[in-house]
Scaffold this active site. Sequence first.
Site, short mmCIF file in Angstrom:
data_model
loop_
_atom_site.label_atom_id
_atom_site.label_comp_id
_atom_site.label_asym_id
_atom_site.label_seq_id
_atom_site.Cartn_x
_atom_site.Cartn_y
_atom_site.Cartn_z
N CYS A 77 81.70 77.34 54.29
CA CYS A 77 82.87 77.24 55.15
C CYS A 77 82.58 76.39 56.38
CB CYS A 77 83.32 78.63 55.58
SG CYS A 77 84.77 78.62 56.64
N PHE B 169 87.66 74.25 56.78
CA PHE B 169 88.50 75.11 57.60
C PHE B 169 88.75 76.49 57.00
CE2 PHE B 169 90.30 70.66 57.88
CZ PHE B 169 89.41 70.26 58.86
N CYS B 170 87.80 77.01 56.26
CA CYS B 170 87.96 78.33 55.62
C CYS B 170 89.24 78.40 54.80
CB CYS B 170 87.93 79.45 56.66
SG CYS B 170 86.34 79.65 57.48
N ALA B 171 89.58 77.26 54.20
CA ALA B 171 90.72 77.18 53.29
C ALA B 171 90.35 76.19 52.19
CB ALA B 171 91.98 76.74 54.03
#
Length: 481
Positions: free
Chosen positions: A419, A399-401
């Site tokens: 990502c 989740f790009c985290a």
Amino acid sequence: MSVSVVPAAASASSASSAAPACGPAEATPAPGTDACSAPLPVLGRDVTVPLVTGGEVTYAALDYAASTPALQRVWDDVAAYAPYYGSVHRGAGYLSQLSTDLFENARTTVARFLGCREDDQVVFTRSTTDSLNLLAGALPEGCRVFVFETEHHAALLPWRNADVTVLDAPRSPGRAVEILERALAAREPHGPALVCVTGASNVTGELWPVRELAAAAHAHGARIVLDAAQLAPHHPVSVTALDVDWVAFSGHKLYAPFGSGVLAGRADWLGGAEPYLAGGGASRAVTRRADGGVDVVWHDGTARHEAGSPNVIGAYAIASACEALTEAGFDTLVARERRLVERVREGLARVPGVRVLSLFGDDAPRVGVLSFVVEGWNSSHFAAALSAEYGIGVRDGLFCAHPLVRLLLGGDPGTGGACGAPEGDAGEQPLNAVRVSFGAGTPDEHVERFLAAVGELVGEGARWTYRAVDGRCVPDTSAAR
């Protein structure tokens, strides 16, 4: 908004509101659906998708945290304006003047939606990512940036050319404030500083103590920018009430398509910086020098960072979405979403082997975003089965985290990974998760179908065979079942 600027839009909006709340009168929801249970009609609510097991079903879009479907209201407003489209800030003709008024009125609407201060600026950008990169380029010399490792990459990465302090993940809202206060108090030298924090996590949906963090920042002479990408679609956001210096969000997460975003807040750092983009619109005067070069006088105000032809349709779409959410009433929307969140949490808690990810604890308030893992399942495999066998769209991955998800899953926050892409074939157990997210356009039926599907997949297994293709789990169409 549309009535006062584009007269034709009045008839389009009226026609939309006169139609049944679920869409065109001739549209027939799929058996077992109740599309009318969503408070705000969205595009795609009647779209059917094929199932790998045969037949079709109305698509359940449960990936709002990545991109929300566009509101029908927004689409109607844009369609009504489209014949009047013209250049902005460039022409003397009627359509150019009308488009310029529309663009600037959109800026006023967004400022009102965000509760901006009188002297704040609203700059239209491409997205939250673009907004925070713009602000990163406007930092004063020697500015120190403080950001938690739990941030989305859009808020974690733009500051890499500055002096950055990455703060450890807090395990409670109070702890977040303590960590920030300690870091700000210890900074040397005591120069300009900026804190960047999310309003709601794009992984867990948990609400962050923005007002308290802003108070801590200001008490130590720092400024604060709020990443409201996941907060603004679900909760009211007031720059004044939260006492933040800037707020950034994306139109595509606020029920508005067309790739537009907003950076709103204080003007001084933006006005003192070189333009984010060099070109027409940002330049007030350009003259040729005797040595062959050129001298440029840049505009002040919002034009300084809006070079080129602006995305007037994108800005108008955002403003339309802001008005639609305001008119619907956040009190009503928040109360309904809170009920859906509790329904999803309760439903997942009943399924053996499902673990919902949380940073602040299971009882922490959150928006309609939840991530989870299922024992014995690759998250990519699970998400693929939800889509192929049930017509349910969710997200799987990191989740790009990456640091946050790896921390919550017990992995090494320092290891890499593309990502959103799973890091193994179906049947393996890599570090990735499934995310379900929803909002004002989500019918109750979609949530119920999702919970039933999770229960069936865990209890009975997938009904189809899947294989890895380019790092993703997809149905094996050659399989005979």
